[in-house]
Design a protein around this motif. Sequence first.
Motif, PDB file in Angstrom:
ATOM      1  N   PRO A  69       0.824  -1.217   0.000  1.00 10.53           N
ATOM      2  CA  PRO A  69       0.000   0.000   0.000  1.00 10.53           C
ATOM      3  C   PRO A  69       0.853   1.260   0.000  1.00 10.53           C
ATOM      4  CG  PRO A  69       0.063  -0.968   2.201  1.00 10.53           C
ATOM      5  CD  PRO A  69       0.774  -1.932   1.297  1.00 10.53           C
ATOM      6  N   ASP A  70       0.311   2.300  -0.593  1.00  6.24           N
ATOM      7  CA  ASP A  70       0.944   3.617  -0.486  1.00  6.24           C
ATOM      8  C   ASP A  70       0.648   4.241   0.871  1.00  6.24           C
ATOM      9  OD1 ASP A  70       1.877   3.700  -3.226  1.00  6.24           O
ATOM     10  OD2 ASP A  70      -0.209   4.006  -3.800  1.00  6.24           O
ATOM     11  N   VAL A  71      -0.568   3.988   1.359  1.00  7.12           N
ATOM     12  CA  VAL A  71      -1.022   4.566   2.622  1.00  7.12           C
ATOM     13  C   VAL A  71      -1.726   3.480   3.418  1.00  7.12           C
ATOM     14  CG1 VAL A  71      -2.465   6.330   3.723  1.00  7.12           C
ATOM     15  CG2 VAL A  71      -1.368   6.819   1.518  1.00  7.12           C
ATOM     16  N   ILE A  72      -1.383   3.385   4.696  1.00  5.06           N
ATOM     17  CA  ILE A  72      -2.112   2.523   5.631  1.00  5.06           C
ATOM     18  C   ILE A  72      -2.874   3.431   6.586  1.00  5.06           C
ATOM     19  CG2 ILE A  72      -1.965   0.789   7.454  1.00  5.06           C
ATOM     20  CD1 ILE A  72       0.633  -0.181   6.165  1.00  5.06           C
ATOM     21  N   ILE A  73      -4.151   3.169   6.743  1.00  2.24           N
ATOM     22  CA  ILE A  73      -4.984   3.944   7.662  1.00  2.24           C
ATOM     23  C   ILE A  73      -5.346   3.051   8.840  1.00  2.24           C
ATOM     24  CG2 ILE A  73      -7.139   5.229   7.952  1.00  2.24           C
ATOM     25  CD1 ILE A  73      -7.068   5.815   4.946  1.00  2.24           C
ATOM     26  N   VAL A  74      -5.032   3.509  10.028  1.00  2.12           N
ATOM     27  CA  VAL A  74      -5.291   2.740  11.250  1.00  2.12           C
ATOM     28  C   VAL A  74      -6.557   3.277  11.893  1.00  2.12           C
ATOM     29  CG1 VAL A  74      -4.395   2.066  13.501  1.00  2.12           C
ATOM     30  CG2 VAL A  74      -2.833   2.335  11.554  1.00  2.12           C
ATOM     31  N   GLY A  75      -7.631   2.510  11.796  1.00  3.71           N
ATOM     32  CA  GLY A  75      -8.908   2.917  12.372  1.00  3.71           C
ATOM     33  C   GLY A  75      -9.930   3.239  11.305  1.00  3.71           C
ATOM     34  N   GLY A  76     -11.098   2.602  11.405  1.00  3.92           N
ATOM     35  CA  GLY A  76     -12.133   2.748  10.376  1.00  3.92           C
ATOM     36  C   GLY A  76     -13.297   3.610  10.787  1.00  3.92           C
ATOM     37  N   GLY A  77     -13.058   4.614  11.636  1.00  5.54           N
ATOM     38  CA  GLY A  77     -14.105   5.580  11.926  1.00  5.54           C
ATOM     39  C   GLY A  77     -14.353   6.478  10.728  1.00  5.54           C
ATOM     40  N   HIS A  78     -15.259   7.436  10.896  1.00 10.60           N
ATOM     41  CA  HIS A  78     -15.685   8.210   9.723  1.00 10.60           C
ATOM     42  C   HIS A  78     -14.543   9.004   9.100  1.00 10.60           C
ATOM     43  CE1 HIS A  78     -15.828  11.722  12.397  1.00 10.60           C
ATOM     44  NE2 HIS A  78     -15.931  12.449  11.309  1.00 10.60           N
TER      45      HIS A  78
ATOM     46  N   GLU B 216      -9.274  -1.937  10.670  1.00 10.20           N
ATOM     47  CA  GLU B 216     -10.216  -1.631  11.744  1.00 10.20           C
ATOM     48  C   GLU B 216     -10.309  -2.827  12.681  1.00 10.20           C
ATOM     49  OE1 GLU B 216     -12.771  -0.781  14.483  1.00 10.20           O
ATOM     50  OE2 GLU B 216     -12.093   0.799  13.110  1.00 10.20           O
ATOM     51  N   ARG B 217     -10.148  -2.601  13.981  1.00  8.29           N
ATOM     52  CA  ARG B 217     -10.136  -3.718  14.934  1.00  8.29           C
ATOM     53  C   ARG B 217     -11.517  -4.343  15.129  1.00  8.29           C
ATOM     54  NH1 ARG B 217     -10.221  -1.940  21.268  1.00  8.29           N
ATOM     55  NH2 ARG B 217     -12.058  -0.607  21.144  1.00  8.29           N
ATOM     56  N   ASP B 218     -12.573  -3.564  14.966  1.00  9.47           N
ATOM     57  CA  ASP B 218     -13.915  -4.082  15.182  1.00  9.47           C
ATOM     58  C   ASP B 218     -14.357  -4.912  13.977  1.00  9.47           C
ATOM     59  OD1 ASP B 218     -16.258  -4.407  16.671  1.00  9.47           O
ATOM     60  OD2 ASP B 218     -16.315  -2.287  17.201  1.00  9.47           O
ATOM     61  N   ASP B 219     -15.539  -5.526  14.084  1.00  9.49           N
ATOM     62  CA  ASP B 219     -16.038  -6.315  12.957  1.00  9.49           C
ATOM     63  C   ASP B 219     -16.833  -5.475  11.977  1.00  9.49           C
ATOM     64  OD1 ASP B 219     -18.349  -5.836  14.378  1.00  9.49           O
ATOM     65  OD2 ASP B 219     -18.893  -7.937  14.660  1.00  9.49           O
ATOM     66  N   HIS B 220     -16.815  -4.170  12.148  1.00  7.28           N
ATOM     67  CA  HIS B 220     -17.501  -3.248  11.245  1.00  7.28           C
ATOM     68  C   HIS B 220     -16.761  -1.922  11.266  1.00  7.28           C
ATOM     69  CE1 HIS B 220     -19.177  -2.518  15.278  1.00  7.28           C
ATOM     70  NE2 HIS B 220     -19.167  -1.248  14.904  1.00  7.28           N
ATOM     71  N   VAL B 221     -16.942  -1.119  10.233  1.00  7.14           N
ATOM     72  CA  VAL B 221     -16.371   0.227  10.216  1.00  7.14           C
ATOM     73  C   VAL B 221     -17.410   1.206  10.746  1.00  7.14           C
ATOM     74  CG1 VAL B 221     -14.784  -0.264   8.318  1.00  7.14           C
ATOM     75  CG2 VAL B 221     -17.090   0.585   7.815  1.00  7.14           C
TER      76      VAL B 221
ATOM     77  N   PRO C 256     -29.399  13.187  10.625  1.00  8.60           N
ATOM     78  CA  PRO C 256     -29.072  12.369   9.464  1.00  8.60           C
ATOM     79  C   PRO C 256     -30.157  11.315   9.226  1.00  8.60           C
ATOM     80  CG  PRO C 256     -27.817  11.612  11.358  1.00  8.60           C
ATOM     81  CD  PRO C 256     -28.624  12.794  11.830  1.00  8.60           C
ATOM     82  N   VAL C 257     -30.793  11.368   8.080  1.00  8.73           N
ATOM     83  CA  VAL C 257     -31.852  10.400   7.770  1.00  8.73           C
ATOM     84  C   VAL C 257     -31.233   9.005   7.675  1.00  8.73           C
ATOM     85  CG1 VAL C 257     -33.553   9.680   6.051  1.00  8.73           C
ATOM     86  CG2 VAL C 257     -33.273  12.109   6.618  1.00  8.73           C
ATOM     87  N   GLY C 258     -31.831   8.063   8.414  1.00  9.56           N
ATOM     88  CA  GLY C 258     -31.269   6.726   8.490  1.00  9.56           C
ATOM     89  C   GLY C 258     -30.314   6.545   9.641  1.00  9.56           C
ATOM     90  N   GLY C 259     -30.040   7.633  10.368  1.00  7.92           N
ATOM     91  CA  GLY C 259     -29.128   7.549  11.503  1.00  7.92           C
ATOM     92  C   GLY C 259     -27.683   7.718  11.084  1.00  7.92           C
ATOM     93  N   MET C 260     -26.803   7.717  12.075  1.00  3.64           N
ATOM     94  CA  MET C 260     -25.385   7.915  11.802  1.00  3.64           C
ATOM     95  C   MET C 260     -24.801   6.807  10.927  1.00  3.64           C
ATOM     96  SD  MET C 260     -23.829  10.585  12.594  1.00  3.64           S
ATOM     97  CE  MET C 260     -24.014  12.062  13.572  1.00  3.64           C
ATOM     98  N   GLY C 261     -25.367   5.613  11.038  1.00  4.81           N
ATOM     99  CA  GLY C 261     -24.878   4.526  10.193  1.00  4.81           C
ATOM    100  C   GLY C 261     -25.038   4.816   8.718  1.00  4.81           C
ATOM    101  N   ALA C 262     -26.036   5.633   8.367  1.00  2.00           N
ATOM    102  CA  ALA C 262     -26.219   5.994   6.958  1.00  2.00           C
ATOM    103  C   ALA C 262     -25.072   6.867   6.469  1.00  2.00           C
ATOM    104  CB  ALA C 262     -27.554   6.717   6.775  1.00  2.00           C
ATOM    105  N   VAL C 263     -24.541   7.712   7.353  1.00  2.00           N
ATOM    106  CA  VAL C 263     -23.423   8.587   6.989  1.00  2.00           C
ATOM    107  C   VAL C 263     -22.165   7.760   6.743  1.00  2.00           C
ATOM    108  CG1 VAL C 263     -21.962  10.500   7.740  1.00  2.00           C
ATOM    109  CG2 VAL C 263     -24.417  10.521   8.253  1.00  2.00           C
ATOM    110  N   THR C 264     -21.800   6.914   7.727  1.00  2.00           N
ATOM    111  CA  THR C 264     -20.572   6.136   7.562  1.00  2.00           C
ATOM    112  C   THR C 264     -20.743   5.028   6.524  1.00  2.00           C
ATOM    113  OG1 THR C 264     -21.219   4.954   9.576  1.00  2.00           O
ATOM    114  CG2 THR C 264     -19.534   6.641   9.776  1.00  2.00           C
TER     115      THR C 264
END
Length: 538
Positions: A13-22, A42-47, A235-243
């Motif tokens: 990879p050119d860039v590694i991103i640590v953490g899958g938050g928004h 991302e350490r969790d099972d979802h971003v 946010p329509v659909g909740g925050m999960g819709a944004v991420t």
Amino acid sequence: MPTDARRTPAASPDVIIVGGGHNGLTAAAYLARAGKRVLLLERDDHVGGAAISAEAFAGVDARLSRYSYLVSLLPRRIIDDLGLDIRLVRRRFSSYTPDPRDPSRGLLIDGEADAGAARAAFARVGAADDADAWDAFAADTARLAESLFPTLIEPLPTRDEARALVGDDRVWDEFIERPLGAGIDARFADDLVRGVVATDGLIGTFADLDDTSLDANRCFLYHVIGGGTGDWDVPVGGMGAVTGELARAAREAGAELRTGAEVVAIDGGTGEVRWREAGREHTARAGTVLANVAPAVLEGLAASAPDAAREPRPTRDDRPEGAQVKVNLLLTRLPRLADAEVAPEHAFAGTFHINELRTQLDAAFADAAAGTLPDPIPCEIYCHTLSDRSILGPELAESATQTLTVFGLHVPDRLVDAYGNDDLRARLERAVLASLDSVLAEPIADVIATDAAGRPCIEVKTTRDLESALNMPGGNIFHGPLSWPWSEPDAAPATPAQRWGVATRHPRVLICGSGAVRGGAVSGIGGHNAAMAVLEGE
């Protein structure tokens, strides 16, 4: 390197991103669209990090914005650049504040009220003289918003440049140079009005309004400049819709998003990242690492790298401190108010302030600073479902069911040490419900729904719960102390990372989360600015 090709990056990879938050997702989308090979871990099972939607109550078809809940600081440019399908709903009613001195009356701020009706709303709580001051104050914060919000996704201005953009020395001095409490007290006469205004300086920040550290001022600034208007939208659909949209944009651009991948070390000199995934250890190296984690977490990961054996490890004293409790509720219907003249659907449609007189805020801070849970606990409430019922399943959406999100102020992480987390969580649940009951015509318990097992639909998240679930040290929702959105005179930004406010002490590591300069809240700004620094540095 592991030999399992299915679990190994296809190319370096050119860039590694640590953490899958928004913010990590935002950076991944920008960089992948620019042709970079991006690996996000991302350490969790979802971003999604703190900006997710979840079924908080067993067997109940409702997806709540479990942690973050409103959107203000997400720039339109990011939405347009990344082609995000995000809908935000503007709330007609800004706030409702029952008067703790007499809960049969309250202050309702209606965005559609004419001048006469707005003045009458203040007169109703004995604050008629503050109506004009409210309008003047709003005009001044609008000046700050219009001037400063566009700069958040540009290279850092200097302090002098920011002051020139505001173009009003009186406004600058009041909001930037003097303690927030002094300006509020000079403007407003009524204790209730002072408190309503002051809360924007205290959300997630444990601060004395009169402290010369100006911590409350920095918090206040970010709360009133979002979108160039200061509005906080649903946010329509909740925050999960944004991420969810950010993740889609990143994947479609070619970024590799790997969940269940817990990073254990970052070598800031070589760009090497080690992580555990599916019971195996993996290693990859990139020209740049973006840390979408709190700065204190980054230092812990950097101290674990082989070349950092002599670096001191972060201690408990290095941790930031959060200062809030988050309570999610599902109700069978909205409760009746002690104030019979205001409809519950209007009162709960904006921000509902409880026990937030200026004097109550001061007393709560003093109690918490002394190691005692505030009584009463100041609270702010938001009802997502009055603006957007899509987060409810079909049956619930057709009923009178409503969600409530309660954000309690002045609950610093140190109280977990004083009481123990389980005991504090139970105390906070009782305290929040008691605070609600103090302004209602019926007990809130009478309208709380139950889950599939017959348990009340109440979820309490302490600072320590946030630390455990989201890796936010001390439960600090901003990842650490907020900074002014400019560079100070003694700083001379020389690198792209410094110019964009994302530099760290590690040569190959940029901070891309809420701990960046101009980070905090669901904004994507930290991710955008880190991506811009990477591209500028080519």
